[in-house]
Design a protein around this motif. Structure first.
Motif, PDB file in Angstrom:
ATOM      1  N   VAL A 101      -3.081   4.128   3.489  1.00  8.13           N
ATOM      2  CA  VAL A 101      -2.730   2.754   3.107  1.00  8.13           C
ATOM      3  C   VAL A 101      -3.466   1.691   3.922  1.00  8.13           C
ATOM      4  N   LEU A 102      -3.948   2.081   5.089  1.00 11.81           N
ATOM      5  CA  LEU A 102      -4.607   1.090   5.936  1.00 11.81           C
ATOM      6  C   LEU A 102      -5.884   0.556   5.287  1.00 11.81           C
ATOM      7  N   ARG A 103      -6.719   1.454   4.729  1.00  9.68           N
ATOM      8  CA  ARG A 103      -7.991   0.996   4.142  1.00  9.68           C
ATOM      9  C   ARG A 103      -8.112   1.377   2.667  1.00  9.68           C
ATOM     10  N   GLU A 104      -7.129   2.131   2.191  1.00 10.62           N
ATOM     11  CA  GLU A 104      -7.117   2.625   0.810  1.00 10.62           C
ATOM     12  C   GLU A 104      -8.429   3.329   0.473  1.00 10.62           C
ATOM     13  N   ASN A 105      -8.868   4.185   1.391  1.00  8.04           N
ATOM     14  CA  ASN A 105     -10.095   4.952   1.176  1.00  8.04           C
ATOM     15  C   ASN A 105      -9.735   6.433   1.262  1.00  8.04           C
TER      16      ASN A 105
END
Lengths: 495, 156
Positions: A405-409
């Motif tokens: 969820v932090l960078r959605e990568n």
């Protein structure tokens, strides 16, 4: 009494304010404890909701989040070897071994107390220095930051478990890994092997979650049983012992808090640096350096006290100059501006009520988080007695979701798993993880400071040594490995 | 696999990373390659020395290294856990977070932890609910839907 203090104190005695602090603290604790989330995400998520609020209530809410998230991060670091936020990385080194040998409640007690006292130290210093701190900030240019980082790296490489050579190799690899991606001073994109994913470098959260959480999870899932070592009866009533432990180590507490505050004052250095440098200094100055990494409570004190004290230092530059020392402070600055408050040298003169409100709110949030920690530690410690096959899926799911969820990568997930397997291999090999982590966290900052210093001084290397602080840090960086080598030789001769 | 093998693997991985970075650093003009070379070359020399020294004393060192890691599980027992993680990673890529996290938790609890169907189902359902409630409802941060659900199904 200082002007504005009484008004600020009265502002606290209000249901809305107290509610804001308590809810902020609870949100901070939860977000801090979940790997990958942390206080910054909580603050940025709640920012839009506070636009219409009274500025004082909004500030109380954010103080609550900021004050409690660091302690929240230490809960998962101690119980699961998973730093909730990167600033809790050093807490894992000794907090988790304490939990494994049945002293989880004591470690949580140490952490809660060190957090509170560290924060108080930072804020008291802030109160004293806010009028006279300009020379302190200006004393730290790029060259001084470079030597500070070198000092942190050298001292950690020499204190780590195993041989000094293994520590130096791991530190070197950590630095090189941190250089992957865009290099700001030169504008070059380096060592990415053509991958766009690596343009921003190896992301910090997957690096920590992989090496610590997944690496350790593979280990205890394979071993079975519980996190607590076999044949150990847990000491569930150790919370207050942890409280007393911190009081009994005033030197470690004050030294680490001072390191945290000073590093917090230096803009751009960051909280990860504060706790790692405070930890390495604690090891260097200890009479039993070999006990660190095996559950020495001074390791937990150093990490957590510096971690919370750095916010006092960072608040100093944020309030006095409008220069945010970290990402959290940058966010706090934007909150000030949104609510019509302009930080700067005149702030303490023009808006003393606001400054005192901020400080009191921050102290209360830390106090709430620490009291919660002290009261709940014995129950939280029960986690170490749950069979690991129940914990494994929960930790995997939370770690992966939190990382994503932090960078959605989605490639961050691959990074976590690959680094997790590598972290386990490191444990199997008996090689140190600490210098690798410290090299990784500090490497980019070291290179940036080095290149900017050269740029400022027209490429002359002597530009790195133009102040007394630089010379002092250089001398300390040289002395540490020399003293370590001398100690080893002395012990060999004694044997 | 013994600890000495892990030691060699780690140092070979380190060596590979450092060697490739050092090699690539020579291509950068100006100061772009300065720090990587200053750090990389001594690190590479140390890695080579350590590897040579350990290989030369392989017999003695294997016991010395192995004695350090009493609380670290052997590779044989770690392989299934690594397998579970890799399988989860693969499934997650295709069908996204929610179905794969549910399947992983259920399958792990049932087949690796040997719990009953009821416990496995209850735990996977409650974990899914907590994650869904936290990230979709409260935080409004949608999770990866997977190559299959995210790209193929909407087209149908």
């Amino acid at each position: 009494m200082a002007p504005g203090f009484d008004e600020a104190f009265l502002a606290i005695l209000n249901t809305k304010s107290l509610l804001a602090i308590v809810s902020g603290s609870i949100i901070g604790l939860v977000f801090g404890a979940i790997p990958g989330l942390g206080g910054i995400i909580a603050m940025s998520m709640l920012l839009p909701f506070t636009f219409t609020w009274n500025p004082i209530t909004a500030i109380f809410l954010f103080c609550g989040i900021m004050g409690a998230s660091a302690f929240g991060g230490s809960i998962s670091a101690i119980l699961l070897n998973t730093p909730g936020t990167p600033v809790n990385a050093a807490t894992c080194f000794d907090g988790y071994p304490m939990a494994k040998r049945g002293e989880a409640a004591r470690a949580l007690g140490v952490s809660a107390t060190a957090c509170l006292l560290g924060a108080l130290f930072g804020l008291v210093l802030l109160g004293f220095l806010i009028q006279v701190m300009r020379p302190v900030v200006l004393a730290f240019g790029h060259a001084e930051v470079f030597w500070l980082v070198v000092f942190g790296l050298v001292s950690t490489a020499t204190i780590s478990q195993g041989s000094m050579v293994d520590g130096l190799i791991a530190g070197g690899v950590g630095i090189l890994l941190s250089l992957i991606g865009l290099n700001e001073p030169t504008g070059l994109i380096r060592f990415t092997m053509g991958s766009e994913y690596l343009w921003d470098g190896i992301p910090l959260i997957p690096f920590f979650v992989g090496l610590f959480a997944i690496g350790e999870l593979i280990n205890y899932s394979a071993r079975g049983g519980t996190i607590l070592d076999e044949n150990i009866t847990p000491e569930m009533r150790g919370t207050w012992v942890g409280f007393v432990d911190v009081i009994r180590h005033p030197v470690c507490l004050l030294r680490s808090s001072a390191i945290g505050t000073v590093i917090g004052i230096i803009p751009g250095v960051g909280g990860e640096t504060a706790n790692l440098i405070a930890y390495s200094v604690a090891v260097q100055t200890s009479k039993e350096p070999e006990s660190f990494g095996r559950g020495n409570l001074e390791g937990v004190i150093a990490s957590e006290a510096s971690n919370d004290a750095k916010d006092g230092g960072a608040l100093l530059t944020t309030l006095s100059f409008g220069i945010p020392g970290s990402l959290a402070m940058a966010l706090l600055l934007s909150i000030f501006i949104i609510h019509g408050i302009s930080p700067g040298p005149q702030l303490i003169v023009d808006q003393p009520v606001f400054v005192w409100t901020l400080l009191i709110g921050y102290v209360l949030a830390n106090a709430f988080a620490s009291i919660f920690g002290l009261l709940s530690a014995r129950y939280l410690a029960l986690i170490t007695q749950i069979p690991v096959h129940y914990l494994t899926p929960v930790i995997v799911v939370i770690s992966l979701v939190g990382t994503y969820v932090l960078r959605e990568n989605i490639w961050d997930i691959v990074m976590v798993v690959v680094l997790g397997i590598f972290g386990f291999t490191l444990r199997r090999a008996g090689l140190p993880i600490l210098p690798l982590v410290i090299g990784f966290v500090l490497g980019q900052l070291a290179e940036k400071s080095f290149l900017l210093t050269l740029e400022i001084h027209d490429g002359r290397y002597m530009g790195l040594l133009q102040s007394n602080i630089s010379w002092l840090l250089l001398a300390a960086s040289v002395m540490i490995p020399v003293i370590k080598a001398w100690r080893i030789r002395f012990h060999r001769r004694a044997r | 696999m013994k600890s000495l093998s892990s030691f060699l693997i780690v140092n070979l991985v380190y060596g590979g990373i450092v060697f490739s970075i050092v090699l690539r650093s020579f291509w950068f003009d100006g100061k772009g390659g300065l720090v990587p070379l200053v750090i990389g070359i001594p690190t590479l020399v140390l890695i080579v020395l350590v590897l040579l020294s350990r290989c030369r004393n392989a017999g003695r060192e294997s016991t010395a290294v192995a004695s350090k890691d009493g609380d670290v599980a052997p590779w044989e027992r770690a392989k299934p856990v690594v397998g579970w993680l890799c399988a989860l990673m693969g499934v997650l890529f295709f069908i996204g977070f929610y179905p794969s996290l549910f399947l992983f938790t259920f399958a792990y609890m049932r087949f690796s932890a040997n719990t009953s169907y009821t416990v496995a189902l209850g735990m996977s359902a409650s974990l899914l609910l907590v994650i869904y409630a936290s990230f979709e409802w409260m935080l409004q941060r949608p999770l990866f839907e997977g190559v299959f659900f995210g790209a193929v199904l909407p087209l149908l």
